[in-house]
Design a protein around this motif. Sequence first.
Motif, short mmCIF file in Angstrom:
data_model
loop_
_atom_site.label_atom_id
_atom_site.label_comp_id
_atom_site.label_asym_id
_atom_site.label_seq_id
_atom_site.Cartn_x
_atom_site.Cartn_y
_atom_site.Cartn_z
N THR A 84 33.29 67.57 43.31
CA THR A 84 32.67 66.25 43.39
C THR A 84 32.15 65.85 42.01
N HIS A 85 31.70 64.61 41.91
CA HIS A 85 30.99 64.20 40.70
C HIS A 85 29.63 64.89 40.66
N PHE A 86 29.08 65.05 39.49
CA PHE A 86 27.69 65.46 39.31
C PHE A 86 26.83 64.23 39.56
N ALA A 87 25.72 64.38 40.27
CA ALA A 87 24.91 63.23 40.66
C ALA A 87 24.63 62.30 39.48
N GLY A 88 24.90 61.02 39.68
CA GLY A 88 24.64 60.01 38.65
C GLY A 88 25.73 59.86 37.62
N HIS A 89 26.74 60.73 37.63
CA HIS A 89 27.80 60.73 36.62
C HIS A 89 29.10 60.24 37.27
N MET A 90 29.26 58.93 37.29
CA MET A 90 30.30 58.30 38.10
C MET A 90 31.56 57.96 37.31
N LEU A 91 32.61 57.68 38.07
CA LEU A 91 33.82 57.08 37.53
C LEU A 91 33.64 55.57 37.51
N VAL A 92 33.94 54.93 36.38
CA VAL A 92 33.78 53.48 36.27
C VAL A 92 35.15 52.84 36.10
N PHE A 93 35.50 51.98 37.06
CA PHE A 93 36.79 51.29 37.03
C PHE A 93 36.67 49.97 36.27
N ASP A 94 37.84 49.33 36.04
CA ASP A 94 37.89 48.07 35.28
C ASP A 94 37.53 46.85 36.12
N THR A 95 37.37 47.02 37.43
CA THR A 95 37.12 45.89 38.31
C THR A 95 35.75 45.28 38.04
N LEU A 96 35.75 44.01 37.67
CA LEU A 96 34.52 43.26 37.41
C LEU A 96 34.21 42.47 38.68
N LEU A 97 33.15 42.85 39.37
CA LEU A 97 32.90 42.31 40.70
C LEU A 97 32.36 40.90 40.69
N ASP A 98 31.64 40.53 39.65
CA ASP A 98 31.01 39.21 39.60
C ASP A 98 31.43 38.47 38.35
N ALA A 99 32.72 38.29 38.18
CA ALA A 99 33.21 37.66 36.96
C ALA A 99 32.71 36.23 36.80
N SER A 100 32.37 35.58 37.91
CA SER A 100 31.91 34.20 37.83
C SER A 100 30.44 34.08 37.48
N GLU A 101 29.71 35.22 37.52
CA GLU A 101 28.29 35.19 37.22
C GLU A 101 28.06 35.54 35.75
N PRO A 102 26.98 35.04 35.14
CA PRO A 102 26.68 35.40 33.76
C PRO A 102 26.34 36.87 33.67
N LEU A 103 26.94 37.56 32.71
CA LEU A 103 26.67 38.98 32.51
C LEU A 103 25.49 39.14 31.57
N THR A 104 24.44 39.76 32.06
CA THR A 104 23.26 39.98 31.23
C THR A 104 23.08 41.45 31.01
N ARG A 105 22.72 41.83 29.82
CA ARG A 105 22.47 43.22 29.47
C ARG A 105 21.02 43.31 29.05
N ASP A 106 20.14 43.67 30.02
CA ASP A 106 18.72 43.68 29.72
C ASP A 106 18.22 45.06 29.34
N ARG A 107 19.14 45.93 28.92
CA ARG A 107 18.71 47.25 28.47
C ARG A 107 18.04 47.13 27.12
#
Length: 263
Positions: free
Chosen positions: A240-263
Amino acid sequence: MTLPSPTHPEDLRRLVAAGQWTAPTAGILDDYQQANLVVVPSAAADDFAEYCRRNPEVCPLLARTNPGDPQLTYDNCTVDVRTMLPRYRVWECNTLVAEPTDLTEHWRDDAVAFALGCSHTFDAPLRRAGIPVSHAAPPVYVTDRETVPAGIFAGPLAVSMRPVPTSLVDTAIEVTGRYPTGHGVPVHVGDPSALGIADLARPDFGVYPGVGEHAVPVFWACGVTPQLAIPEAHLDYAITHFAGHMLVFDTLLDASEPLTRDR
């Protein structure tokens, strides 16, 4: 050297495959589909697929591989599951034997990999709705609720918890309901004892973030759940994956919404 935060999943996977990114994926690449990983022997694969079908909120199945083939495709994005997650967990006969950053030495000729939807997928939409979701992985609790068994797989439901301002609970339910590949709506709001959780401050996995005076704990189905079903199956091996260490796909789920990076 501190690596810059990747701006696209392909960049992240390239860093992961090169061994340059071994950190959790929570809080990065908001709005992209993240996934949990489960790998089982081919003899158990159909039972596990049926377990996912019977528990779709817990195990939203995105894709599976053919036996022995590490190439997994979801939404036109093909990845090598041996090298494109930051960290893994490997069991042999229910004993944890390794937590590697690469599966090449642990891959089997009969291995079948499953990608399952992950709740990190809806964290960014919650933030945009005004709900202060942490960029750290949420705490996870094993509940007293059972999943629906299928073949050799059975076990308890695990949930992740995010504190939500009381005034925004309905908003959180509405927002997460739009993301069935992120576990969808919560399974419970409020009293943790209703899930058999004796002490909210002592999660089974992760760190308790506290719940503010004007907030309530909200619980979503969690991808740790299938990891709890694996020991019941008595497999020769599982990954399995190690907790919190995920696979990230290219699918952008909210392409119509503004992408904000508040980190």
